[in-house]
Scaffold this motif. Sequence first.
Motif, short mmCIF file in Angstrom:
data_model
loop_
_atom_site.label_atom_id
_atom_site.label_comp_id
_atom_site.label_asym_id
_atom_site.label_seq_id
_atom_site.Cartn_x
_atom_site.Cartn_y
_atom_site.Cartn_z
N MET A 1 0.91 -1.23 0.19
CA MET A 1 0.05 -0.10 -0.06
C MET A 1 0.74 1.35 -0.14
SD MET A 1 -2.91 1.31 2.79
CE MET A 1 -1.61 1.67 3.92
N THR A 2 0.40 2.16 -0.87
CA THR A 2 1.41 3.65 -0.89
C THR A 2 0.52 4.63 -0.33
OG1 THR A 2 0.68 3.83 -3.22
CG2 THR A 2 2.55 2.87 -2.79
N GLY A 3 1.09 5.60 0.02
CA GLY A 3 0.19 6.54 0.67
C GLY A 3 -0.11 7.75 -0.48
N SER A 4 -0.97 8.74 0.12
CA SER A 4 -1.19 9.72 -0.84
C SER A 4 -0.09 10.30 -1.82
CB SER A 4 -2.18 10.94 -0.09
OG SER A 4 -1.20 11.48 0.92
N GLY A 5 0.90 10.26 -1.50
CA GLY A 5 2.08 10.72 -2.26
C GLY A 5 2.38 9.57 -3.28
N LEU A 9 7.25 3.36 2.55
CA LEU A 9 8.64 2.51 3.04
C LEU A 9 8.29 1.15 3.34
CD1 LEU A 9 10.58 5.17 5.26
CD2 LEU A 9 11.03 4.64 2.86
N GLU A 10 8.77 0.27 3.02
CA GLU A 10 8.39 -1.45 3.12
C GLU A 10 9.60 -1.49 4.40
OE1 GLU A 10 8.44 -4.25 0.26
OE2 GLU A 10 8.04 -5.86 1.66
N LEU A 64 18.89 2.35 18.85
CA LEU A 64 20.11 1.44 18.56
C LEU A 64 20.17 0.70 17.24
CD1 LEU A 64 20.49 0.13 22.12
CD2 LEU A 64 21.91 1.83 21.09
N GLY A 65 19.64 1.47 16.35
CA GLY A 65 19.76 1.07 14.85
C GLY A 65 18.90 -0.32 14.50
N GLY A 66 19.33 -0.95 13.36
CA GLY A 66 18.91 -2.29 13.23
C GLY A 66 17.63 -2.22 12.15
N LEU A 67 17.46 -0.97 11.80
CA LEU A 67 16.30 -0.75 10.74
C LEU A 67 16.64 -1.14 9.32
CD1 LEU A 67 13.23 0.04 10.38
CD2 LEU A 67 14.31 2.45 9.97
N THR A 68 15.86 -1.98 8.54
CA THR A 68 16.22 -1.87 7.08
C THR A 68 14.75 -1.61 6.42
OG1 THR A 68 18.04 -3.51 7.39
CG2 THR A 68 17.06 -3.23 5.09
N VAL A 69 14.65 -0.75 5.45
CA VAL A 69 13.65 -0.47 4.73
C VAL A 69 13.78 -0.48 3.39
CG1 VAL A 69 12.61 1.05 6.38
CG2 VAL A 69 14.04 2.14 4.67
N ARG A 70 12.90 -0.83 2.69
CA ARG A 70 13.24 -0.72 1.07
C ARG A 70 12.00 0.48 0.50
NH1 ARG A 70 11.00 -5.73 -0.60
NH2 ARG A 70 13.20 -6.80 -0.68
N ALA A 71 12.46 1.19 -0.66
CA ALA A 71 11.63 2.33 -0.97
C ALA A 71 10.48 1.73 -1.90
CB ALA A 71 12.65 3.35 -1.56
N VAL A 72 9.12 2.03 -1.91
CA VAL A 72 8.36 1.75 -2.86
C VAL A 72 8.25 3.00 -3.57
CG1 VAL A 72 5.89 0.75 -3.12
CG2 VAL A 72 7.66 -0.03 -1.26
N VAL A 148 6.09 -0.87 14.76
CA VAL A 148 6.71 -1.09 13.53
C VAL A 148 7.43 -2.50 13.52
CG1 VAL A 148 8.41 -0.25 11.85
CG2 VAL A 148 6.95 1.34 13.03
N THR A 149 6.85 -3.41 12.77
CA THR A 149 7.74 -4.72 12.65
C THR A 149 7.97 -4.92 11.22
OG1 THR A 149 5.69 -5.85 12.41
CG2 THR A 149 6.33 -5.29 14.52
N GLU A 150 8.94 -6.26 11.23
CA GLU A 150 9.03 -6.78 9.83
C GLU A 150 7.80 -6.82 8.84
OE1 GLU A 150 11.55 -10.11 9.80
OE2 GLU A 150 10.90 -10.88 7.76
N GLY A 151 7.97 -6.33 7.94
CA GLY A 151 6.73 -6.45 7.00
C GLY A 151 5.68 -5.17 6.92
N THR A 152 5.96 -4.21 7.98
CA THR A 152 5.24 -3.00 8.15
C THR A 152 5.20 -2.15 6.81
OG1 THR A 152 5.11 -3.12 10.44
CG2 THR A 152 4.64 -0.95 9.26
N VAL A 153 4.33 -1.72 6.07
CA VAL A 153 4.47 -0.69 5.03
C VAL A 153 3.91 0.75 5.75
CG1 VAL A 153 3.73 -0.28 2.70
CG2 VAL A 153 4.05 -2.62 3.43
#
Length: 292
Positions: A1-5, A9-10, A64-72, A148-153
């Motif tokens: 799902m994308t936003g109104s823009g 971020l996945e 403390l870091g550890g986040l990875t996101v993919r741009a949609v 926010v967990t793995e798979g959250t969009v």
Amino acid sequence: MTGSGGSALEVLAAGPGTTVQDLGRPGLAALGVGRSGAADRPSLRLANRLLGNDEGAAAVEVTLGGLTVRAVGGVHVALTGAPCPLAVDGRDAAANAVHWLPDGAELSLGMPPVGLRSYLAVRGGLDVPPVLGSRSQDTLAGLGPEPVTEGTVLPVGPAPQADPVVDAAPVDPPTADEVVLRVRLGPRDDWFTDEAVRTLFAQAYRLSSDSDRVGARLEGPALERSDTQELPSEGMVLGSLQVPPSGQPTIFLADHPVTGGYPVIGVVDPRDVPLAAQARPGQTVRFRRSAS
């Protein structure tokens, strides 16, 4: 799902503590609703200014870091606060600067060498549904967006009309040394012995690992009370230095309760609360009497 823009971020990895935060829900304490919001608000504001957003736009607070996101869809992002090692598709990138993530690009945050909380903002802001006028997750009250967990969009809102005016900001990182916080005594400092007040300003405390967005719990000399009667619940403000029966003080942070039943010996200067929010477990904390 994308936003109104039209972008999002996945979340591929959420790290040990990641939430969505804006500047919170001010003005609702009388209804029992705390403000919440970013623990280090100046860093959130800076990230948004770098991107041309409103300063209060929602972003990701990363502990403390550890986040990875993919741009949609393509997005501009900026990272502020604790300086996590930052990589875009495996290539190093700088904090406190604007970066373009093309569709499908992956951004990863390592553990910051100093500080505790980082802010990943996206141009247009995160467009999750607001609750009581805010997109902040209040971890104590359970208000706001889901964790926010793995798979959250995380959908992204439309880009603002204003263009960013700078693409990088020279910002000192949080200190790895002793943290000094200004404190104004009251409203219940008269419930403590004179020795306890002297101890508060003379001795060092250590930030406990039992700390979170609700409070920074401290370990050190106990603060002895001169008045041991029970205290009816009183309103609590950000930065309250509450002393439970153990005598070990706790600094109330962003998700603090709106009332409490233990005396508050003093209140940390609002300008110094972000320093407390960036202190790491084990770090030394000292208090200085506020001149104002």
